[in-house]
Enzyme design. Structure first.
Site, PDB file in Angstrom:
ATOM      1  N   MET A  47       3.331  -9.277  -0.992  1.00 55.79           N
ATOM      2  CA  MET A  47       2.484  -8.748   0.254  1.00 55.79           C
ATOM      3  C   MET A  47       0.908  -8.531   0.201  1.00 55.79           C
ATOM      4  O   MET A  47       0.478  -8.234  -0.912  1.00 55.79           O
ATOM      5  CB  MET A  47       3.055  -7.108   0.522  1.00 55.79           C
ATOM      6  CG  MET A  47       4.606  -7.399   0.857  1.00 55.79           C
ATOM      7  SD  MET A  47       5.127  -5.785   1.397  1.00 55.79           S
ATOM      8  CE  MET A  47       6.923  -6.175   1.738  1.00 55.79           C
ATOM      9  N   GLN A  92      -8.918  -7.417 -10.434  1.00 55.52           N
ATOM     10  CA  GLN A  92      -9.469  -6.366  -9.865  1.00 55.52           C
ATOM     11  C   GLN A  92      -9.044  -5.187 -10.728  1.00 55.52           C
ATOM     12  O   GLN A  92      -9.846  -4.256 -11.327  1.00 55.52           O
ATOM     13  CB  GLN A  92      -9.284  -6.274  -8.220  1.00 55.52           C
ATOM     14  CG  GLN A  92      -9.501  -4.644  -7.790  1.00 55.52           C
ATOM     15  CD  GLN A  92      -9.270  -4.613  -6.550  1.00 55.52           C
ATOM     16  OE1 GLN A  92      -9.954  -5.227  -5.711  1.00 55.52           O
ATOM     17  NE2 GLN A  92      -8.356  -3.943  -5.821  1.00 55.52           N
ATOM     18  N   HIS A 133       0.754  -1.162   0.030  1.00 56.84           N
ATOM     19  CA  HIS A 133      -0.019  -0.091   0.088  1.00 56.84           C
ATOM     20  C   HIS A 133       0.939   1.233   0.068  1.00 56.84           C
ATOM     21  O   HIS A 133       0.380   2.304  -0.501  1.00 56.84           O
ATOM     22  CB  HIS A 133      -0.829  -0.057   1.154  1.00 56.84           C
ATOM     23  CG  HIS A 133      -1.898  -1.023   1.258  1.00 56.84           C
ATOM     24  ND1 HIS A 133      -1.605  -1.964   2.524  1.00 56.84           N
ATOM     25  CD2 HIS A 133      -3.084  -1.566   0.801  1.00 56.84           C
ATOM     26  CE1 HIS A 133      -2.668  -2.917   2.253  1.00 56.84           C
ATOM     27  NE2 HIS A 133      -3.439  -2.536   1.206  1.00 56.84           N
ATOM     28  N   GLN A 189     -18.025  -6.896  -0.799  1.00 51.83           N
ATOM     29  CA  GLN A 189     -17.027  -7.830  -1.674  1.00 51.83           C
ATOM     30  C   GLN A 189     -16.822  -9.041  -1.018  1.00 51.83           C
ATOM     31  O   GLN A 189     -15.877  -9.611  -1.525  1.00 51.83           O
ATOM     32  CB  GLN A 189     -16.013  -6.742  -1.982  1.00 51.83           C
ATOM     33  CG  GLN A 189     -14.866  -6.450  -0.937  1.00 51.83           C
ATOM     34  CD  GLN A 189     -14.017  -5.408  -1.626  1.00 51.83           C
ATOM     35  OE1 GLN A 189     -14.081  -4.382  -1.994  1.00 51.83           O
ATOM     36  NE2 GLN A 189     -12.693  -5.926  -1.784  1.00 51.83           N
TER      37      GLN A 189
HETATM   38  O1  PAF Z   1      -7.973  -3.988  -3.244  1.00 47.74           O
HETATM   39  C1  PAF Z   1      -8.720  -3.473  -2.077  1.00 47.74           C
HETATM   40  O2  PAF Z   1      -8.208  -3.540  -0.968  1.00 47.74           O
HETATM   41  C2  PAF Z   1     -10.185  -3.537  -2.437  1.00 47.74           C
HETATM   42  O3  PAF Z   1     -10.490  -4.379  -3.049  1.00 47.74           O
HETATM   43  C3  PAF Z   1     -10.385  -2.059  -2.666  1.00 47.74           C
HETATM   44  C4  PAF Z   1     -10.152  -1.730  -4.204  1.00 47.74           C
HETATM   45  C5  PAF Z   1     -10.058  -1.182  -1.803  1.00 47.74           C
HETATM   46  C6  PAF Z   1     -12.031  -1.837  -2.687  1.00 47.74           C
HETATM   47  O4  PAF Z   1     -12.599  -2.381  -1.661  1.00 47.74           O
END
Ligand code: PAF
Length: 281
Positions: free
Chosen positions: A184, A153, A37, A61
């Protein structure tokens, strides 16, 4: 760093930043941050004058049997990490601020979500694209950064942005790995020391297939079987899928004359892990 809890407040914050002519970079996350991140955030910081991150464990989700309730959370630790990389504002709403009880609208990308994780996690990508569309409308970024670890995604979001004419540039960022190769993920926190060792099989399998790819002429089936061999000889790893697909469309392919995504999903104990590599001719 401003901590913003409601969509209205976030929209006003972004409107005022935009009115000053600033460019906003956005990194959406579900928190429990790691170096992956932070790499997205540093890249956002480099590309824009203002950096916004979100922390929202998105209930839509997660399937009913998935880990929504026990998904790791540590907001204070996350805030310290975000401050350190120069995040200007974090949007951290409660689920009730994001989803009205009578909400009726979903955003669903149909093609690139059909294979790989799609059938194994029904409703997952619909939940992701719906929340990301909402976050885009709330944060109003110029660019948004997504990791290639969640490659499917990433493709779904790119498709959504193109199909719905979002005026946002999507910036893909390569997978960040631990020194020993493990991709990670916040879910790595679930692994015991032994499972952590077994989980290395995913990146080793991909590396073996990558080495075979670069060693000389081969076929898609051989790449998949090289990766499968590595996974199968590791006790404790239960394969969900290993697939080679076209890296653009995510459709099955038998041709190696265009970029191929080799993707793995496997369970180590109860923890579901994914990893991938893109092979380019
Ligand atoms: O990749 C993630 O952490 C999640 O799928 C996201 C893109 C923040 C959507 O909730």
């Amino acid at each position: 760093m401003d901590v913003i809890r409601t969509p209205d407040e976030m929209q006003q914050w972004s409107d005022s930043v935009r009115s000053l002519g600033e460019k906003i970079a956005f990194v959406p996350t579900m928190g429990f941050l790691h170096e992956g991140h932070l790499t997205l955030m540093r890249e956002g910081r480099r590309r824009a004058g203002v950096l916004v991150a979100s922390i929202f464990v998105n209930p839509t989700q997660f399937g009913p049997a998935e880990d929504f309730a026990c998904y790791p959370r540590d907001f204070e630790r996350d805030c310290a990490m975000m401050e350190a990389v120069g995040v200007d504002a974090v949007f951290a709403p409660e689920p009730s601020a994001m989803y009205a009880p009578d909400s009726q609208t979903w955003v669903e990308v149909t093609g690139v979500t059909k294979g790989l994780c799609g059938p194994l996690r029904p409703g997952h990508f619909r939940g992701v694209t719906t929340v990301v569309a909402k976050l885009f409308n709330i944060v109003k970024p110029h660019i948004a950064l997504f990791g290639e670890k969640d490659f499917q995604q990433l493709r779904a979001i790119q498709r959504m942005v193109a199909d719905l004419n979002f005026d946002i540039e999507i910036v893909p960022v390569p997978i960040v790995r631990e020194k020993d190769g493990l991709a990670m993920s916040s879910r790595n926190a679930y692994l015991s020391p032994d499972q952590r060792q077994q989980a290395l099989a995913l990146s080793l399998a991909l590396r073996a297939a990558r080495d075979r790819y670069h060693a000389g002429p081969c076929c898609v089936e051989e790449l998949v079987s090289v990766a499968k061999c590595v996974l199968r000889r590791t006790p404790g790893v239960e394969i969900e899928y290993i697939e080679a697909v076209d890296a653009g469309t995510l459709e099955r392919t038998s041709s190696l004359d265009h970029p191929i995504l080799l993707a793995i999903a496997a369970r180590v104990g109860k923890t579901r892990l994914i990893d991938n590599t893109v092979l380019k001719p």
